[in-house]
Design an enzyme around this catalytic site. Structure first.
Site, short mmCIF file in Angstrom:
data_model
loop_
_atom_site.label_atom_id
_atom_site.label_comp_id
_atom_site.label_asym_id
_atom_site.label_seq_id
_atom_site.Cartn_x
_atom_site.Cartn_y
_atom_site.Cartn_z
N ARG A 47 -43.15 8.47 -25.99
CA ARG A 47 -43.56 7.16 -26.50
C ARG A 47 -43.97 6.26 -25.35
O ARG A 47 -44.98 5.56 -25.40
CB ARG A 47 -42.43 6.50 -27.33
N TYR A 99 -61.57 -9.09 -40.45
CA TYR A 99 -61.16 -7.92 -41.24
C TYR A 99 -59.96 -8.26 -42.13
O TYR A 99 -59.00 -8.89 -41.67
CB TYR A 99 -60.81 -6.79 -40.26
C1 PLP Z 1 -60.82 -0.87 -39.81
C2 PLP Z 1 -60.75 -2.11 -39.00
C3 PLP Z 1 -59.53 -2.57 -38.48
C4 PLP Z 1 -58.21 -1.88 -38.76
O1 PLP Z 1 -58.16 -0.63 -38.16
P1 PLP Z 1 -57.28 0.60 -38.73
O2 PLP Z 1 -57.61 1.69 -37.77
O3 PLP Z 1 -57.73 0.85 -40.12
O4 PLP Z 1 -55.86 0.15 -38.67
C5 PLP Z 1 -59.54 -3.70 -37.69
N1 PLP Z 1 -60.68 -4.38 -37.44
C6 PLP Z 1 -61.88 -3.98 -37.94
C7 PLP Z 1 -63.09 -4.77 -37.63
C8 PLP Z 1 -61.95 -2.84 -38.74
O5 PLP Z 1 -63.12 -2.47 -39.25
#
Ligand code: PLP
Length: 421
Positions: A47, A99
């Protein structure tokens, strides 16, 4: 120093095996032996660090021009760790159309732990400046950070990394940029003044819809120490096999994005002329409001775009009729994906708020892949044809706003596709 494409393929090779293997090994070991009780081994527990993850972390730091990189089990784990470097009471200015998962993490998780957030339209630099400054007279201290995305989702607005970072620095705050839609192939936000870059590596960086991963890169050592503490203590690290999947994806990032952008540009031009399309959002179109800024700060316009179908045209019929584009959330992979934001990615936003930031019920988002552009254009064309037929059959649609007659559209169809490929 090697150049970008060479760095994608080779990274910064370590010298930790003598087999001659051209790829770094996947170390499936959770623990590492000490030579003696008094030894201070480079690796002790996986980790805290392991050589497979280390390879990817050094590579992303190199590609993003930062001092140190970190690999997380998802993009949201990366965002969680980065936002955890702040203290209760700290205020962060955030883009108002970030997002959805980040929005929820901020509002439903971090706000319970005492972080305060000021949402702002990051296209409006005056509003950002005011939000960052706070209001000392009323006990609102200057913000500690601004957090935004390079290209917004799903409307593809271009945020000015240089200007936003400069505004943050003026009040002693840092700039944190989610660079998922852009990737280091098109921009290094740290070179434009940002302090932390975050990726959902699930998207363009890994690029094959086969791994969930997150990355973060910091400009300076002190930020690096704080993010490393959060990574190691929160524990959302990326396992070795996934680190290798991301490394392999990275090798073809530039090749993939070249094709994705080429295809996206053709599709954007096709949509712009389509009689059932009311608006196209793609910063690569010279008529797009983000075109000038994107041309200045990005080396390309990316492979995601969105468009609105005319009122009376059912976007679900367009989407349900697609055969090459897969109906799915996510983006940035080799295969083309299509989705309806109001139902599939942004349904948690109350409709009124959603409409306020421009995400209408008629909006469709495409993530363009590396297929033959003719197949993608033909697929869209036949899906529009289905939607047009469905529209004509709706009795309440007045003749005046119905689409042109079947034969007229079909005749134009082939010419339109042919002109664009
Ligand atoms: C998909 C996405 C995330 C989140 O990422 P994950 O890998 O799904 O946890 C964050 N920011 C943006 C702009 C994304 O498209």
């Amino acid at each position: 120093m090697t150049r970008f494409n060479t760095q994608l393929v080779h990274g910064l090779p370590g010298d930790d095996n003598n087999t001659g293997a051209v790829n770094p090994p996947i170390y499936n070991s959770s623990t590492y032996a000490f030579e003696s009780v008094g030894a201070m081994p480079r690796w002790d527990y996986a980790r805290s660090g392991n050589p497979t993850r280390d390879f990817l972390e050094r590579q992303i730091a190199q590609l993003e021009h930062g001092s140190r990189g970190f690999a997380f089990s998802s993009g949201l784990a990366a965002i969680h760790a980065v936002l955890s470097i702040f203290e209760p009471g700290d205020r962060i200015v955030v883009g108002d159309n970030i997002y959805g998962g980040t929005y929820s993490q901020i509002n439903e998780f971090f706000s319970r732990w005492g972080l305060r957030f000021t949402p702002v339209d990051t296209q409006d630099l005056n509003a950002v400046q005011r939000a960052l400054a706070g209001d000392e007279a009323n006990g609102v201290a200057p913000a500690k950070a601004v957090y935004f995305e390079t290209l917004t989702n799903p409307l593809l607005k271009v945020n000015d990394v240089k200007a936003l970072s400069a505004l943050a620095h003026r009040v002693g705050a840092i700039a944190v940029v989610d660079n998922t839609f852009v990737s280091p192939y098109l921009q290094q936000p740290l070179d434009l003044g940002a302090d932390v870059v975050i990726h959902s590596a699930t998207k363009y960086i890994a690029g094959h819809s086969d791994v969930v991963a997150g990355l973060a890169v910091v400009r300076d050592e002190e930020l690096g120490r704080r993010v490393y503490f959060a990574l190691n203590r929160l524990g959302g690290v990326l396992p070795p096999a996934e680190c290798d999947a991301v490394r392999r994806g990275l090798q073809t990032l530039a090749l993939r994005m070249d094709r994705q952008q080429e295809n996206a540009a053709k599709i954007a031009n096709y949509l712009r002329r389509h009689p059932l399309v009311a608006a196209v959002h793609y910063p690569g179109l010279s008529c797009d409001p983000g075109y000038a800024l994107a041309s200045r700060e990005l080396r390309g316009f990316g492979g995601v775009l969105s468009f609105e179908v005319l009122p009376g045209v059912n976007p679900a019929v367009v989407l349900d009729s697609l055969k090459v584009f897969r109906l799915a959330v996510s983006l940035g992979a080799v295969e083309s994906l299509a989705e309806l934001p109001c139902r599939m990615t942004h349904f948690e936003l109350p409709r009124e708020e959603r409409l306020k930031i421009g995400i209408t019920d008629q909006l469709i988002r495409l993530s363009v892949g590396i297929e033959d552009s003719v197949d993608l254009l033909e697929d869209l064309e036949q899906a529009f044809e289905q939607a047009r037929r469905a529209r004509v059959e709706v009795p309440e649609v007045a003749a005046s706003d119905a689409a042109p007659a079947v034969s007229a559209v079909s005749a134009k169809t082939d010419a339109r596709v042919a002109a664009l490929v």
